[in-house]
Design a protein around this motif. Sequence first.
Motif, PDB file in Angstrom:
ATOM      1  N   ASP A   1       8.981 -16.369  -4.146  1.00 48.28           N
ATOM      2  CA  ASP A   1       8.423 -15.127  -4.696  1.00 48.28           C
ATOM      3  C   ASP A   1       8.839 -13.919  -3.868  1.00 48.28           C
ATOM      4  OD1 ASP A   1       7.192 -16.404  -6.895  1.00 48.28           O
ATOM      5  OD2 ASP A   1       5.501 -16.988  -5.629  1.00 48.28           O
ATOM      6  N   ASP A   2       8.886 -14.072  -2.537  1.00 50.96           N
ATOM      7  CA  ASP A   2       9.365 -12.986  -1.677  1.00 50.96           C
ATOM      8  C   ASP A   2      10.832 -12.676  -1.978  1.00 50.96           C
ATOM      9  OD1 ASP A   2       6.883 -12.965  -0.415  1.00 50.96           O
ATOM     10  OD2 ASP A   2       7.560 -14.222   1.254  1.00 50.96           O
ATOM     11  N   ALA A   3      11.628 -13.728  -2.137  1.00 51.80           N
ATOM     12  CA  ALA A   3      13.053 -13.538  -2.416  1.00 51.80           C
ATOM     13  C   ALA A   3      13.259 -12.859  -3.759  1.00 51.80           C
ATOM     14  CB  ALA A   3      13.777 -14.880  -2.373  1.00 51.80           C
ATOM     15  N   LEU A   4      12.521 -13.286  -4.758  1.00 51.47           N
ATOM     16  CA  LEU A   4      12.675 -12.685  -6.079  1.00 51.47           C
ATOM     17  C   LEU A   4      12.171 -11.249  -6.115  1.00 51.47           C
ATOM     18  CD1 LEU A   4      11.939 -15.752  -8.330  1.00 51.47           C
ATOM     19  CD2 LEU A   4      14.135 -14.596  -7.991  1.00 51.47           C
ATOM     20  N   ALA A   5      11.232 -10.916  -5.255  1.00 53.58           N
ATOM     21  CA  ALA A   5      10.798  -9.518  -5.145  1.00 53.58           C
ATOM     22  C   ALA A   5      11.938  -8.657  -4.592  1.00 53.58           C
ATOM     23  CB  ALA A   5       9.555  -9.410  -4.262  1.00 53.58           C
ATOM     24  N   VAL A   6      12.676  -9.195  -3.626  1.00 59.04           N
ATOM     25  CA  VAL A   6      13.851  -8.492  -3.104  1.00 59.04           C
ATOM     26  C   VAL A   6      14.887  -8.347  -4.211  1.00 59.04           C
ATOM     27  CG1 VAL A   6      15.818  -8.659  -1.505  1.00 59.04           C
ATOM     28  CG2 VAL A   6      13.500  -9.203  -0.711  1.00 59.04           C
ATOM     29  N   GLN A   7      15.153  -9.439  -4.923  1.00 54.26           N
ATOM     30  CA  GLN A   7      16.142  -9.396  -5.994  1.00 54.26           C
ATOM     31  C   GLN A   7      15.728  -8.417  -7.090  1.00 54.26           C
ATOM     32  OE1 GLN A   7      17.126 -13.185  -7.710  1.00 54.26           O
ATOM     33  NE2 GLN A   7      18.741 -12.334  -8.981  1.00 54.26           N
ATOM     34  N   ALA A   8      14.455  -8.390  -7.430  1.00 55.78           N
ATOM     35  CA  ALA A   8      13.976  -7.468  -8.458  1.00 55.78           C
ATOM     36  C   ALA A   8      14.230  -6.019  -8.048  1.00 55.78           C
ATOM     37  CB  ALA A   8      12.488  -7.698  -8.728  1.00 55.78           C
ATOM     38  N   GLN A   9      13.989  -5.706  -6.774  1.00 54.25           N
ATOM     39  CA  GLN A   9      14.244  -4.356  -6.275  1.00 54.25           C
ATOM     40  C   GLN A   9      15.740  -4.039  -6.258  1.00 54.25           C
ATOM     41  OE1 GLN A   9      12.299  -1.672  -5.144  1.00 54.25           O
ATOM     42  NE2 GLN A   9      10.699  -2.785  -6.228  1.00 54.25           N
ATOM     43  N   ALA A  10      16.542  -4.983  -5.792  1.00 55.99           N
ATOM     44  CA  ALA A  10      17.980  -4.758  -5.643  1.00 55.99           C
ATOM     45  C   ALA A  10      18.704  -4.741  -6.987  1.00 55.99           C
ATOM     46  CB  ALA A  10      18.581  -5.834  -4.737  1.00 55.99           C
ATOM     47  N   PHE A  11      18.206  -5.522  -7.937  1.00 54.70           N
ATOM     48  CA  PHE A  11      18.920  -5.750  -9.187  1.00 54.70           C
ATOM     49  C   PHE A  11      18.205  -5.152 -10.391  1.00 54.70           C
ATOM     50  CE2 PHE A  11      21.619  -9.003 -11.541  1.00 54.70           C
ATOM     51  CZ  PHE A  11      22.798  -8.659 -10.930  1.00 54.70           C
ATOM     52  N   GLY A  12      17.002  -4.625 -10.168  1.00 54.40           N
ATOM     53  CA  GLY A  12      16.256  -4.002 -11.248  1.00 54.40           C
ATOM     54  C   GLY A  12      15.755  -4.979 -12.291  1.00 54.40           C
ATOM     55  N   LEU A  13      15.154  -6.084 -11.852  1.00 55.52           N
ATOM     56  CA  LEU A  13      14.666  -7.100 -12.786  1.00 55.52           C
ATOM     57  C   LEU A  13      13.261  -6.792 -13.280  1.00 55.52           C
ATOM     58  CD1 LEU A  13      15.744 -10.371 -10.922  1.00 55.52           C
ATOM     59  CD2 LEU A  13      16.995  -9.121 -12.693  1.00 55.52           C
ATOM     60  N   THR A  14      12.993  -7.187 -14.508  1.00 51.81           N
ATOM     61  CA  THR A  14      11.651  -7.081 -15.054  1.00 51.81           C
ATOM     62  C   THR A  14      10.830  -8.285 -14.590  1.00 51.81           C
ATOM     63  OG1 THR A  14      12.149  -8.359 -17.041  1.00 51.81           O
ATOM     64  CG2 THR A  14      12.561  -5.963 -17.144  1.00 51.81           C
ATOM     65  N   ALA A  15       9.513  -8.202 -14.769  1.00 48.27           N
ATOM     66  CA  ALA A  15       8.639  -9.322 -14.399  1.00 48.27           C
ATOM     67  C   ALA A  15       9.010 -10.578 -15.188  1.00 48.27           C
ATOM     68  CB  ALA A  15       7.183  -8.951 -14.635  1.00 48.27           C
ATOM     69  N   GLU A  16       9.380 -10.414 -16.453  1.00 50.31           N
ATOM     70  CA  GLU A  16       9.777 -11.565 -17.271  1.00 50.31           C
ATOM     71  C   GLU A  16      11.054 -12.197 -16.723  1.00 50.31           C
ATOM     72  OE1 GLU A  16      11.312 -12.485 -21.794  1.00 50.31           O
ATOM     73  OE2 GLU A  16       9.969 -10.783 -21.467  1.00 50.31           O
ATOM     74  N   GLU A  17      12.023 -11.382 -16.334  1.00 50.26           N
ATOM     75  CA  GLU A  17      13.269 -11.912 -15.763  1.00 50.26           C
ATOM     76  C   GLU A  17      13.003 -12.634 -14.442  1.00 50.26           C
ATOM     77  OE1 GLU A  17      16.731  -8.844 -17.227  1.00 50.26           O
ATOM     78  OE2 GLU A  17      15.197  -8.072 -15.863  1.00 50.26           O
ATOM     79  N   VAL A  18      12.100 -12.104 -13.647  1.00 45.11           N
ATOM     80  CA  VAL A  18      11.741 -12.754 -12.383  1.00 45.11           C
ATOM     81  C   VAL A  18      11.155 -14.135 -12.665  1.00 45.11           C
ATOM     82  CG1 VAL A  18      10.154 -12.671 -10.414  1.00 45.11           C
ATOM     83  CG2 VAL A  18      11.494 -10.646 -11.027  1.00 45.11           C
ATOM     84  N   GLY A  19      10.298 -14.232 -13.669  1.00 47.46           N
ATOM     85  CA  GLY A  19       9.695 -15.513 -14.016  1.00 47.46           C
ATOM     86  C   GLY A  19      10.732 -16.547 -14.418  1.00 47.46           C
TER      87      GLY A  19
END
Length: 177
Positions: free
Chosen positions: A16-34
């Motif tokens: 979850d920490d890693a995906l939070a970084v990826q979401a910030q860096a790559f502009g992911l939505t919550a659905e994409e993170v899931g």
Amino acid sequence: MDDIVVGPLDLAARVDDALAVQAQAFGLTAEEVGVRRHIVLRHLTTPGARALGATTESGRLVGFVYGMPNDRRHWWSTVVEPYLRATGTEDWLDDVFVITELHVHPAFQNRRIGRTLITSITADAEEPRSILSAIDVESPARALYRKLGYRDLARQVVFPSALSPYVVMGAELPLQE
């Protein structure tokens, strides 16, 4: 990078920490993170999969990389194979270490963290070369990959559900410093 430590990362425990970084860096939505959470956890069951993280002194994860030896049966390989075949570079799918994801939080970019992550993870690879995919635009990431020795193998690669085309890049190991 004095205050950042790069080392082994238990990615399953810190997904979850890693995906939070990826979401910030790559502009992911919550659905994409899931969706990506399930993919990352599945990838980690692949033999030879490993991850490194970049953490602050307080333990905050600000960057990560993970990868694995390529398996032509994996989804990514089946998508890129026709593009590589068309450019005569299909052999890059064999005996190669795939950089599956590499992301650095935007607030920590331009500090050599990404370079340190990718050179460190590939330094331990048993395979003689590395392959990755990146969005097919001129970007700081593409410039970094070129400086490290990656070259374009196939461009305008379309992944299902991706908004932009990608480039597949490959480099002989060890990477250029």
